[in-house]
Structures are given as C-alpha cells and as structure tokens.
Design an enzyme around this catalytic site. Structure first.
Site, PDB file in Angstrom:
ATOM      1  N   SER A 156       0.855  -4.404 -15.389  1.00 28.09           N
ATOM      2  CA  SER A 156       1.301  -3.209 -14.630  1.00 28.09           C
ATOM      3  C   SER A 156       2.002  -3.866 -13.396  1.00 28.09           C
ATOM      4  CB  SER A 156       0.203  -2.423 -14.384  1.00 28.09           C
ATOM      5  OG  SER A 156       0.677  -1.351 -13.541  1.00 28.09           O
ATOM      6  N   LYS A 205       5.005  -2.873 -17.864  1.00 29.54           N
ATOM      7  CA  LYS A 205       4.734  -1.536 -17.555  1.00 29.54           C
ATOM      8  C   LYS A 205       5.552  -1.354 -16.240  1.00 29.54           C
ATOM      9  CE  LYS A 205       0.853   1.347 -15.969  1.00 29.54           C
ATOM     10  NZ  LYS A 205      -0.423   1.829 -16.429  1.00 29.54           N
ATOM     11  N   LYS A 216       5.799   0.865 -12.913  1.00 28.34           N
ATOM     12  CA  LYS A 216       5.477   2.006 -12.055  1.00 28.34           C
ATOM     13  C   LYS A 216       6.918   2.770 -11.596  1.00 28.34           C
ATOM     14  CE  LYS A 216       1.003   1.782 -12.094  1.00 28.34           C
ATOM     15  NZ  LYS A 216       0.210   2.808 -12.581  1.00 28.34           N
ATOM     16  N   ASP A 274       5.233   4.277 -15.780  1.00 23.33           N
ATOM     17  CA  ASP A 274       3.895   5.121 -15.377  1.00 23.33           C
ATOM     18  C   ASP A 274       4.399   6.007 -14.223  1.00 23.33           C
ATOM     19  OD1 ASP A 274       0.587   4.326 -15.059  1.00 23.33           O
ATOM     20  OD2 ASP A 274       1.831   6.433 -14.952  1.00 23.33           O
ATOM     21  N   GLU A 310       4.266   7.283 -19.396  1.00 18.65           N
ATOM     22  CA  GLU A 310       2.736   7.707 -18.893  1.00 18.65           C
ATOM     23  C   GLU A 310       2.681   8.837 -17.793  1.00 18.65           C
ATOM     24  OE1 GLU A 310      -1.058   4.954 -17.445  1.00 18.65           O
ATOM     25  OE2 GLU A 310       0.647   4.180 -18.477  1.00 18.65           O
ATOM     26  N   ASP A 361      -2.606   9.991 -18.965  1.00 16.91           N
ATOM     27  CA  ASP A 361      -3.655   9.026 -18.463  1.00 16.91           C
ATOM     28  C   ASP A 361      -4.644   9.833 -17.662  1.00 16.91           C
ATOM     29  OD1 ASP A 361      -3.303   6.123 -15.900  1.00 16.91           O
ATOM     30  OD2 ASP A 361      -4.969   7.448 -16.585  1.00 16.91           O
ATOM     31  N   LYS A 410      -9.106   4.867 -20.348  1.00 18.59           N
ATOM     32  CA  LYS A 410      -9.988   4.380 -19.360  1.00 18.59           C
ATOM     33  C   LYS A 410     -11.469   4.674 -19.309  1.00 18.59           C
ATOM     34  CE  LYS A 410      -5.875   3.711 -15.991  1.00 18.59           C
ATOM     35  NZ  LYS A 410      -5.178   4.420 -14.997  1.00 18.59           N
ATOM     36  N   GLY A 437      -5.919   0.192 -17.361  1.00 17.83           N
ATOM     37  CA  GLY A 437      -6.657  -0.489 -16.229  1.00 17.83           C
ATOM     38  C   GLY A 437      -6.825   0.140 -14.904  1.00 17.83           C
TER      39      GLY A 437
HETATM   40  C1  NPQ Z   1      -2.753   3.597 -13.967  1.00 19.09           C
HETATM   41  N1  NPQ Z   1      -3.462   1.413 -13.376  1.00 19.09           N
HETATM   42  O1  NPQ Z   1      -2.590   3.332 -15.241  1.00 19.09           O
HETATM   43  C2  NPQ Z   1      -3.584   2.682 -13.097  1.00 19.09           C
HETATM   44  C3  NPQ Z   1      -3.201   3.219 -11.701  1.00 19.09           C
HETATM   45  C4  NPQ Z   1      -3.840   2.236 -10.711  1.00 19.09           C
HETATM   46  C5  NPQ Z   1      -3.035  -0.893 -13.781  1.00 19.09           C
HETATM   47  O2  NPQ Z   1      -1.629   0.914 -12.990  1.00 19.09           O
HETATM   48  C6  NPQ Z   1      -6.724  -0.102  -7.394  1.00 19.09           C
HETATM   49  C7  NPQ Z   1      -7.573   0.399  -8.138  1.00 19.09           C
HETATM   50  C8  NPQ Z   1      -5.307  -0.074  -7.297  1.00 19.09           C
HETATM   51  C9  NPQ Z   1      -6.953   1.272  -9.092  1.00 19.09           C
HETATM   52  C10 NPQ Z   1      -3.574   0.832  -8.588  1.00 19.09           C
HETATM   53  C11 NPQ Z   1      -2.547   0.540 -13.236  1.00 19.09           C
HETATM   54  C12 NPQ Z   1      -4.686   0.727  -8.563  1.00 19.09           C
HETATM   55  C13 NPQ Z   1      -5.660   1.292  -9.260  1.00 19.09           C
HETATM   56  C14 NPQ Z   1      -2.982   1.633  -9.664  1.00 19.09           C
HETATM   57  C15 NPQ Z   1      -5.071   2.027 -10.477  1.00 19.09           C
HETATM   58  O3  NPQ Z   1      -2.150   4.658 -13.479  1.00 19.09           O
HETATM   59 MG    MG Z   2      -1.521   5.288 -15.329  1.00 18.64          MG
END
Ligand code: NPQ
Ligand code: MG
Length: 370
Positions: free
Chosen positions: A136, A162, A164, A190, A215, A240, A264, A292
């Site tokens: 990510s 992926k 953002k 995402d 996403e 998500d 998740k 994650g």
């Molecule tokens: C998601 N995870 O899929 C989340 C968003 C996210 C890997 O993008 C610290 C703890 C920072 C949790 C940043 C990924 C974070 C976090 C982004 C979760 O939407």
């Molecule tokens: Mg997400």
C-alpha cells in the site's frame, strides 16, 4: 476450555520508516495496544489495530484500552472457563468495538493454540505455505516522490501495487504509475471514503488503467451509493471500512455494492468472523483479499495464516515488515521473496516475540487480575 487468570494491556511506540499519508491523515509514530493473556494452560498475545485517532474508524487506542479493562475483561472472566470460539458470544451484549473484541479473541486463541501445540495455519485447515504480497503506497507531495517509492517496491518484488487516492490526487498518479509498472502488474486504488455520489463520472476515468479494483470510494454507511457506482464504472468496487461483520458482508454482496471484499480481522471482530466472511464469499463467488492495518509481526503473522485460505485469490496488503518498520517486535519478521510471503506455521498465531526489544519500546503496562 481455559481459565483466564490475568490480562496485561501493554502500549508500545514504533516509528514508521516513512510517513504514511492517506485521505484521512498522516501516520508517522504508531501507538499500539497489545494484549497479553495468562491462562491456566499458558499465555497468548493479541494486537489491537485501533489507531491513535478515530480517523479510519470510530475506534481509537485509548478507548480500546478503556472498554477492554472496564467492560470486556470483567465480562469474559465472570463467565468462568472459556474457549476462543466463545469469546465473541460472551461479548455479544456489548455494541461495536470490533477491533477491541478482535484483540481479546486473538490473545485467547493464541494461548489456546499454543497450549494445543498447534498453529493458526493448521487451525484454519492448512492451505498454501506462501501467498502473493501487495504493498500500500501513500499520498506524496510530488509525483516524482511517488514514482520513486513505487519503483522501490517493484524492485523489492511486490506482486501488486495499491495507491492511496483522494480528490486532486487520483487520475494523474494512476496514469503515471501504470506507465511505470507496465500493463501486466496488478494495480489498485484505495480512497478511504474520500469521494461521494457526485464523483461517479470522475471515477469512471480510472477505468482505462485496467485496475484490479477501487477500494472504499464512498463513506462506509453509503452501501446504496457503492451499488450505484458499481453499475456506473467498469473497475470492480471493493469494500473495506463498510464491512464490519458477516451480516454487513452478506448485505453488501446482495445489494451489488461489493464485487470484491477486503477482509481485515480487526475490523470485523476477529479471525473467526473473518473466516466466516471468507466462507460466505467463496460460496457467493466474491473474491477476497487480506487487508492490513500496519500491524506489527503479531498481527502480520496471523493475517498471513488467514490469507492462506483458498478464497483469498487476490494479493493482500500483507507486506514485508520492513515496509513500515526498521525493527519489528518478533524474532522472525515477515519478508517478501519473489512477490510472496511465507506463511508462518509455528505454534499459536505463528510469531515469536523479541521480548528484549519489546521492553525497550513499551510506553505503559497495566495488568488486570481475573
Ligand atoms: C486501508 N491500510 O486499507 C488501511 C488504511 C490505513 C495498509 O492501507 C496506521 C495504522 C496507519 C493503520 C494507514 C492500508 C494506517 C492504518 C492506513 C491503516 O484502508
Ligand atoms: Mg482500505
């Protein structure tokens, strides 16, 4: 059945290797709650994925500590001997807080599996010993910075990228990254709920970049909006934040709002509910992948064991520990080799703690008796 004797709530601080910016904020220093349960059959650890702020979801780490110590632990221990499979039911009278419930269930499950001399991988019925790994990638101030980061992950051998996105940082980053990685590498985006129903036409402009999925483009409660968007664009819509239980997964699929689901464990209340959602999606022919929450080696190992299940057909966000941390709290951090992560098959949730390092980054520790 185990007798719950003690619960330690331990907070640790870990810096990320680089700031991780998303549409809901920038994370640099993690404040993580770990649970350490002691039973008459042994000990177990679980990781709470709630962030320091209620930005990704309504839960946040201070509140998780409070609801666990003042409500969940007293209720769990009041009911006498317990199995991990009974934790959710015993906490069912409490509304919400899926990440806190999941952390408790995970700690009890870790203790139970270790006592039985088996691991989560075997508990879930074995399956693959290596799984494809995606990464990510956050939002940056410049496109050059983004392309530099992505090239680094391509060189690391990740199987899928992926990105953002948010309004003002979407079409151009996707176009340039697709150009950089070529037509064959998996690419997805995402939005973390950053768009609304008026953005349908704009998001349809992403269709030409052959994305695996988009996403959570809309707010978590806007299931109908996602169903309408899924009809309006070619890129598959993946949910998500909206999926917080088996029921919400079933409804979203039924309404055509979830063509793919990011599972998740923390967001849905635990690994056992995550397994139930997996089984439903296999039945309904809906592809899933393991998301994650920037976990340490505790959550990362368990996620890999879950993602070994057959329905996890798309690369997950189970990246190498080094994607986020210079040093992890486990002896054998997760690594990526030729685009894949090896599934831990050790006892319990499959990790071995590095207690020496863990103690150096512990910011607080409170132990509750039964
Ligand atoms: C998601 N995870 O899929 C989340 C968003 C996210 C890997 O993008 C610290 C703890 C920072 C949790 C940043 C990924 C974070 C976090 C982004 C979760 O939407
Ligand atoms: Mg997400």
């Amino acid at each position: 059945m185990m007798e719950l004797r003690q619960l330690e709530l331990r907070r640790i601080a870990l810096d990320l290797v680089t700031p991780f910016r998303t549409s809901f904020g920038t994370e640099q220093r993690r404040d993580i709650l770990l649970l350490h349960v002691t039973t008459d059959e042994g000990e177990g650890w679980g990781e709470c994925v709630a962030m320091a702020e209620p930005a990704y979801s309504a839960e946040f780490v201070d509140a998780a500590g409070l609801v666990i110590s003042d409500h969940f632990w007293p209720t769990l221990t009041a009911g006498g001997r317990i199995t991990a499979e009974e934790v959710t039911a015993r906490l069912a009278r409490f509304s919400g807080h899926p990440m806190s419930k999941a952390a408790l269930e995970a700690a009890v499950l870790d203790a139970q599996l270790r006592a039985a001399g088996t691991g989560l991988h075997a508990y879930f019925g074995g399956g693959r010993d290596r799984i494809p790994s995606g990464v990510s990638v956050g939002i940056f101030d410049s496109l050059d910075e983004l392309l530099g980061q992505v090239q680094g992950y391509v060189d690391d051998g990740y199987a899928r990228i992926k990105l953002k996105i948010e309004p003002g940082w979407d079409i151009e980053p996707v176009r340039l990254v697709r150009e950089l990685i070529g037509p064959d590498m998996g690419l997805q985006v995402d939005a973390n709920t950053a768009y609304d129903r008026t953005d349908g036409e704009h998001l349809a402009r992403l269709d030409e970049y052959d994305l695996l999925l988009i996403e959570q483009p809309l707010p978590e409660e806007d299931i109908l909006g996602h169903a309408q968007l899924a009809k309006a664009i070619r890129t598959p819509v993946c949910l998500d934040e909206s999926i917080v239980s088996l029921q919400t997964a079933a409804d979203a699929i039924e309404l055509g709002a979830a063509e793919i689901i990011n599972i998740k464990p923390g967001r849905v209340g635990g690994y056992l509910e995550a397994r139930r959602i997996h089984d439903l999606c296999v039945e309904r022919g809906v592809p899933v992948w393991c998301g994650g929450m920037v976990e340490t080696g505790i959550g990362r190992a368990a996620n890999a064991a879950l993602a070994a299940l057959p329905g996890f057909t798309l690369p997950g966000d189970i990246s190498a520990s080094s994607r986020f941390y210079r040093r992890d709290i486990v002896v054998h951090p997760i690594t990526v080799d030729d685009g894949h992560v090896r599934v831990p098959t050790g006892p319990g949730m499959g990790f071995e703690l590095d207690h020496e390092f863990l103690d150096t980054i512990t910011t607080s520790s409170v132990t509750l008796g039964a």
